[in-house]
Write a protein that holds these residues in place. Structure first.
Motif, mmCIF file in Angstrom:
data_model
loop_
_atom_site.group_PDB
_atom_site.id
_atom_site.type_symbol
_atom_site.label_atom_id
_atom_site.label_comp_id
_atom_site.label_asym_id
_atom_site.label_seq_id
_atom_site.Cartn_x
_atom_site.Cartn_y
_atom_site.Cartn_z
ATOM 1 N N ALA A 49 -2.180 -10.465 6.899
ATOM 2 C CA ALA A 49 -1.641 -10.165 5.570
ATOM 3 C C ALA A 49 -1.756 -8.670 5.271
ATOM 4 O O ALA A 49 -0.826 -8.071 4.714
ATOM 5 N N ALA A 50 -2.862 -8.055 5.663
ATOM 6 C CA ALA A 50 -3.050 -6.620 5.430
ATOM 7 C C ALA A 50 -2.045 -5.810 6.245
ATOM 8 O O ALA A 50 -1.458 -4.850 5.733
ATOM 9 N N LEU A 51 -1.827 -6.206 7.508
ATOM 10 C CA LEU A 51 -0.855 -5.501 8.352
ATOM 11 C C LEU A 51 0.551 -5.608 7.774
ATOM 12 O O LEU A 51 1.297 -4.627 7.753
ATOM 13 N N SER A 52 0.904 -6.793 7.295
ATOM 14 C CA SER A 52 2.227 -6.982 6.688
ATOM 15 C C SER A 52 2.376 -6.137 5.431
ATOM 16 O O SER A 52 3.435 -5.555 5.190
ATOM 17 N N ALA A 53 1.308 -6.042 4.639
ATOM 18 C CA ALA A 53 1.345 -5.212 3.425
ATOM 19 C C ALA A 53 1.526 -3.736 3.797
ATOM 20 O O ALA A 53 2.272 -3.013 3.130
ATOM 21 N N CYS A 54 0.870 -3.298 4.877
ATOM 22 C CA CYS A 54 1.037 -1.913 5.345
ATOM 23 C C CYS A 54 2.502 -1.648 5.684
ATOM 24 O O CYS A 54 3.065 -0.615 5.305
ATOM 25 N N HIS A 55 3.102 -2.592 6.418
ATOM 26 C CA HIS A 55 4.489 -2.392 6.848
ATOM 27 C C HIS A 55 5.456 -2.488 5.666
ATOM 28 O O HIS A 55 6.401 -1.704 5.580
ATOM 29 N N ALA A 57 4.889 -1.620 2.590
ATOM 30 C CA ALA A 57 4.812 -0.345 1.869
ATOM 31 C C ALA A 57 5.511 0.758 2.657
ATOM 32 O O ALA A 57 6.197 1.604 2.074
ATOM 33 N N GLY A 58 5.364 0.749 3.975
ATOM 34 C CA GLY A 58 6.033 1.749 4.800
ATOM 35 C C GLY A 58 7.544 1.646 4.716
ATOM 36 O O GLY A 58 8.238 2.658 4.585
ATOM 37 N N VAL A 59 8.059 0.430 4.789
ATOM 38 C CA VAL A 59 9.511 0.219 4.696
ATOM 39 C C VAL A 59 10.013 0.685 3.326
ATOM 40 O O VAL A 59 11.069 1.308 3.230
ATOM 41 N N GLU A 60 9.238 0.428 2.281
ATOM 42 C CA GLU A 60 9.635 0.878 0.942
ATOM 43 C C GLU A 60 9.691 2.406 0.863
ATOM 44 O O GLU A 60 10.463 2.958 0.091
ATOM 45 N N ARG A 61 8.869 3.090 1.691
ATOM 46 C CA ARG A 61 8.892 4.555 1.725
ATOM 47 C C ARG A 61 9.954 5.086 2.677
ATOM 48 O O ARG A 61 10.133 6.287 2.809
ATOM 49 N N GLY A 62 10.630 4.199 3.424
ATOM 50 C CA GLY A 62 11.691 4.637 4.319
ATOM 51 C C GLY A 62 11.377 4.534 5.799
ATOM 52 O O GLY A 62 12.154 5.017 6.624
ATOM 53 N N SER A 63 10.244 3.930 6.164
ATOM 54 C CA SER A 63 9.929 3.741 7.587
ATOM 55 C C SER A 63 10.960 2.830 8.228
ATOM 56 O O SER A 63 11.566 1.996 7.558
ATOM 57 N N PRO A 64 11.119 2.948 9.540
ATOM 58 C CA PRO A 64 12.042 2.040 10.229
ATOM 59 C C PRO A 64 11.566 0.594 10.107
ATOM 60 O O PRO A 64 10.370 0.342 9.968
ATOM 61 N N GLY A 65 12.500 -0.329 10.159
ATOM 62 C CA GLY A 65 12.160 -1.744 10.029
ATOM 63 C C GLY A 65 11.391 -2.283 11.209
ATOM 64 O O GLY A 65 10.643 -3.244 11.074
#
Length: 131
Positions: A49-55, A57-65
Motif C-alpha cells: 500500500a505504501a509503494l502504491s501511494a508513492c507511485h 503521488a509520483g504520477v500526480e506530479r508527472g512521473s511516467p506511468g
C-alpha cells in the motif's frame, strides 16, 4: 510460474498506480531462505500500500506511468530489522517518488537469520505501473 517471455510475468494485479515487488537477490552471498516469502507477504500488505501511494503521488506530479526502481536494503540478520534502504538504480525521473519507494522498505520485518551475523545486503526490484 511465468516464463521470462510470458506476458503474464509483467502483470501487476489491480488498477491505477500500483507496485509489484520482485524476488530479492543477495548483493554478496545468499538470501536467507525465509526472507523471500517474508518480503512477498509484506508487499501484499502495508508495504504494498505504501509503494502504491508513492507511485500514485509520483504520477500526480508527472512521473511516467511505468518504471522500475531497484532498492538496496540492508538487514540486521540477528533482529530481521531493516537498517538502511536506498535507491540502487531507477528509470523513474522523480527523486521524491523513488526515495518514497526506498523508505517504504524500512517497515519490512524479516525473520532472524540463525547463524548469520554480518549485515545482509539485498537488491529488490520494484515494478511500478499505472493504467
Amino acid at each position: 510460474a511465468a516464463w521470462s517471455d510470458d506476458a503474464a510475468r509483467d502483470v501487476v494485479p489491480g488498477t491505477g498506480p500500483r507496485a509489484s515487488v520482485g524476488a530479492p537477490s543477495g548483493v554478496e552471498g545468499a538470501v536467507p531462505a525465509s526472507w523471500p516469502s517474508a518480503l512477498s507477504d509484506a508487499s501484499n500488505g502495508a508495504i504494498g500500500a505504501a509503494l502504491s501511494a508513492c507511485h500514485r503521488a509520483g504520477v500526480e506530479r508527472g512521473s511516467p506511468g511505468e518504471g522500475l526502481v531497484r532498492v538496496r536494503v540492508s538487514v540486521d540478520p540477528t533482529t530481521g530489522r531493516v537498517t538502511e534502504s536506498r535507491v540502487e538504480i531507477t528509470d523513474i525521473g522523480d527523486g521524491e517518488e523513488t526515495t518514497c519507494v526506498a523508505d517504504a522498505f524500512r517497515g519490512v520485518a524479516f525473520p532472524a537469520a540463525v547463524g548469520t551475523t554480518h549485515t545482509v545486503e539485498l537488491s529488490v526490484p520494484v515494478r511500478l505501473v499505472a493504467d
